[in-house]
Scaffold this motif. Structure first.
Motif, PDB file in Angstrom:
ATOM      1  N   LYS A  25       0.054  57.524  79.988  1.00 57.55           N
ATOM      2  CA  LYS A  25      -0.988  56.751  80.494  1.00 57.55           C
ATOM      3  C   LYS A  25      -0.867  55.980  81.824  1.00 57.55           C
ATOM      4  O   LYS A  25      -1.684  55.999  82.672  1.00 57.55           O
ATOM      5  CB  LYS A  25      -1.998  56.002  79.642  1.00 57.55           C
ATOM      6  CG  LYS A  25      -1.100  54.686  79.299  1.00 57.55           C
ATOM      7  CD  LYS A  25      -1.988  53.828  77.957  1.00 57.55           C
ATOM      8  CE  LYS A  25      -1.343  52.519  77.394  1.00 57.55           C
ATOM      9  NZ  LYS A  25      -1.921  51.935  76.632  1.00 57.55           N
ATOM     10  N   ASN A  26       0.625  55.673  82.044  1.00 59.01           N
ATOM     11  CA  ASN A  26       1.054  55.033  82.925  1.00 59.01           C
ATOM     12  C   ASN A  26       1.690  55.733  84.059  1.00 59.01           C
ATOM     13  O   ASN A  26       1.891  55.296  85.053  1.00 59.01           O
ATOM     14  CB  ASN A  26       1.981  53.727  82.440  1.00 59.01           C
ATOM     15  CG  ASN A  26       1.356  52.767  81.567  1.00 59.01           C
ATOM     16  OD1 ASN A  26       0.280  52.342  81.709  1.00 59.01           O
ATOM     17  ND2 ASN A  26       2.142  52.367  80.377  1.00 59.01           N
ATOM     18  N   VAL A  69      -6.393  60.512  81.547  1.00 59.00           N
ATOM     19  CA  VAL A  69      -5.374  59.705  81.105  1.00 59.00           C
ATOM     20  C   VAL A  69      -4.930  60.246  79.866  1.00 59.00           C
ATOM     21  O   VAL A  69      -5.596  60.900  78.922  1.00 59.00           O
ATOM     22  CB  VAL A  69      -6.095  58.256  80.374  1.00 59.00           C
ATOM     23  CG1 VAL A  69      -4.994  57.635  79.867  1.00 59.00           C
ATOM     24  CG2 VAL A  69      -6.832  57.654  81.519  1.00 59.00           C
TER      25      VAL A  69
END
Length: 220
Positions: free
Chosen positions: A112-113, A86
């Motif tokens: 993080k997405n 992440v």
């Protein structure tokens, strides 16, 4: 006299049901739609022939150009890798018109997405308002708040796309990023759908009206 009255009602039903079609014909504003198709795709068919470009850190600039032979585009997908972790910071992606360097759209995405070993999908907000036919476009990718061991990367595939180039920090690369672009090749006229709906509406209303008239006649 009763038959003349009935004919008048049928005439009114025709006007009511087909009024939208009549308005479209008078104003020349027909119902159109768009069918999404894949305009181009550099496939990750075999990872033996793809390499990652290294972490995209703050200050790095990745540029991928391509030629748009559709009316407009509505979706870009870029194959991303997050190294199984992440990451923090943002990835900033601009879609640019190469001719005048105007930004067509910008995306800012929390890293993080960002998918790991999958496609990151970027949707354009109002694609049907854009005229991109025969334009040379460019995707520019940068990061904000990314540092070593805390950043994403992209895949480079070899010699799959002839109408664009990949540059990393101003240096031309041999391949292209793994990406795809979807859009609308042409407008499709769907006025015939309105005509069919109007015809069905007229038939249904005639059945209902005839049923009511039969009951009225029986009562009389």
């Amino acid at each position: 006299m009763q038959r003349i009255k009935y004919k008048g009602i049928y005439f009114i039903l025709i006007i009511v049901c087909f009024l939208p079609i009549i308005v479209d014909i008078i104003t020349q504003k027909y119902t159109v739609g768009y069918i999404e198709k894949t305009m181009l795709e550099t496939e990750v068919a075999d990872f033996k022939y793809a390499t990652n470009i290294g972490e995209i850190l703050d200050g790095d600039i990745v540029e991928q150009s391509f030629y748009c032979n559709y009316l407009t585009i509505d979706q870009i997908q870029i194959y991303t890798q997050a190294y199984g972790r992440v990451n923090t910071g943002n990835i900033i992606i601009d879609l640019i018109d190469e001719e005048d360097e105007t930004i067509i759209q910008e995306w800012q995405i929390d890293m993080k997405n960002v998918p790991d070993n999958d496609y990151l999908t970027l949707m354009l907000d109002e694609p049907t308002k854009l005229d991109l036919l025969n334009k040379n476009l460019k995707i520019i990718i940068k990061t904000e708040g990314a540092y070593q061991y805390n950043a994403i990367t992209l895949l480079e595939v070899m010699n799959q796309y002839k109408d664009g180039d990949l540059y990393i920090n101003g240096n031309k690369q041999k391949g292209d990023i793994a990406f795809s672009v979807k859009g609308f090749e042409k407008k499709e006229c769907f006025e015939y759908v309105n005509i069919w709906i109007s015809c069905l509406a007229f038939i249904c209303m005639c059945f209902i009206f005839n049923g009511i008239m039969v009951k009225v006649d029986e009562n009389n």
